[in-house]
Write a protein that holds these residues in place. Structure first.
Motif, PDB file in Angstrom:
ATOM      1  N   THR A  53     -49.220 -38.685  30.934  1.00 64.67           N
ATOM      2  CA  THR A  53     -50.546 -39.110  31.383  1.00 64.67           C
ATOM      3  C   THR A  53     -51.691 -38.261  30.846  1.00 64.67           C
ATOM      4  O   THR A  53     -52.841 -38.721  30.846  1.00 64.67           O
ATOM      5  N   LEU A  54     -51.407 -37.037  30.403  1.00 67.43           N
ATOM      6  CA  LEU A  54     -52.487 -36.132  30.017  1.00 67.43           C
ATOM      7  C   LEU A  54     -52.557 -35.839  28.523  1.00 67.43           C
ATOM      8  O   LEU A  54     -53.445 -35.117  28.088  1.00 67.43           O
ATOM      9  N   ASP A 114     -53.396 -37.666  26.004  1.00 69.19           N
ATOM     10  CA  ASP A 114     -54.616 -38.163  25.364  1.00 69.19           C
ATOM     11  C   ASP A 114     -55.850 -37.403  25.843  1.00 69.19           C
ATOM     12  O   ASP A 114     -56.812 -37.224  25.088  1.00 69.19           O
ATOM     13  N   TRP A 115     -55.827 -36.964  27.086  1.00 71.25           N
ATOM     14  CA  TRP A 115     -56.969 -36.240  27.650  1.00 71.25           C
ATOM     15  C   TRP A 115     -57.110 -34.856  27.043  1.00 71.25           C
ATOM     16  O   TRP A 115     -58.223 -34.391  26.770  1.00 71.25           O
ATOM     17  N   SER A 159     -57.342 -33.146  24.294  1.00 71.48           N
ATOM     18  CA  SER A 159     -57.563 -33.317  22.865  1.00 71.48           C
ATOM     19  C   SER A 159     -58.849 -32.628  22.444  1.00 71.48           C
ATOM     20  O   SER A 159     -59.710 -32.303  23.277  1.00 71.48           O
ATOM     21  N   THR A 212     -61.947 -34.611  23.435  1.00 73.23           N
ATOM     22  CA  THR A 212     -62.426 -34.400  24.795  1.00 73.23           C
ATOM     23  C   THR A 212     -63.275 -33.138  24.893  1.00 73.23           C
ATOM     24  O   THR A 212     -64.338 -33.130  25.518  1.00 73.23           O
TER      25      THR A 212
END
Length: 243
Positions: free
Chosen positions: A31-32, A34-35, A37, A40
């Motif tokens: 879940t994390l 992609d966050w 990065s 971000t």
């Protein structure tokens, strides 16, 4: 008369912390990713810098707490967190914040693993015979060197270096010292990269993390690895001469 006997914690209660860590790590991996990065960080850099300038102490506390949680739960973004420490707080004291937060997180997962499984595994290794016993004795005889080695060698995953000592009966104070100083060379490199992220983001580029494998960086780290391994090598040589 009051009953003064103490009830030992159930095995499942002792394993609960490490089970929670494993579940959160598994969920976080899906879940994390992609966050956590560079995109971000680049998108939020102005807000982060503004918060740091307005509330420096709170920014340090929030950053170190987040970094420690990333390490405890083996979440994606540890490298990004190190870069962020350099970006927000420069090389120094950024590297100090990075190393301290990573060490706190490593100690937490070490204690959770030892409380849940480590004591039982260590007792089994001490009671075992043959190859397992010889490996355990070899590590015990060279704990300082082995602990520094697994921190210095770039190929050893951080979570592996956190868990293995907990299962080998390594004292907490020795684990903490070798973690703090063992991760410092790598943290210094990535913190310095993070300190230059402002210019990188301004040019719309992505930082080059392969710098860790550049000869001028890798060779000194390998030199430290050799220095840490020297006591093991000397013992092996003396052992052969004594045969």
């Amino acid at each position: 008369m009051a009953d003064t006997t103490k009830t030992a914690p159930s095995p499942w209660l002792k394993r609960l912390p490490i089970l929670v860590i494993a579940i959160v790590a598994l969920v976080g991996a899906f879940t994390l990713s992609d966050w956590a990065s560079f995109e971000t960080l680049a998108a939020n850099r102005e807000r982060l810098l503004a918060f740091r300038d307005a509330h420096y102490a709170a920014a340090v506390l929030a950053f170190m707490s987040t970094y420690a949680l990333i390490v405890v739960f083996s979440l994606p973004g540890a490298t990004l967190a190190t870069l962020t420490g350099g970006f927000l707080f420069s090389l120094f004291p950024g590297v100090l914040y990075n190393v301290t937060a990573a060490t706190i997180g490593a100690i937490a997962i070490f204690l959770a693993a030892r409380w849940g499984l480590g004591d039982r595994l260590a007792a089994r290794m001490n009671a075992s015979q043959g190859m397992v016993r010889r490996i355990k004795e070899g590590i015990d005889e060279n704990q300082w060197s082995m602990l520094f080695l697994i921190r210095l060698v770039p190929a050893v995953p951080f979570f592996v270096a956190n868990l293995v000592p907990a299962f080998m009966g390594v004292p907490l104070w020795r684990y903490a010292i070798t973690t703090f100083f063992g991760i410092m060379p790598g943290a210094l490199v990535f913190t310095s990269v993070g300190a230059g992220l402002g210019e990188v983001f301004a040019q719309g580029e992505t930082p080059d993390l392969s710098i860790i494998f550049a000869p001028e960086v890798l060779l000194p780290i390998l030199g430290l690895c050799l220095l840490a391994a020297l006591p093991i090598i000397l013992k092996a040589v003396r052992g052969r001469k004594g045969v």
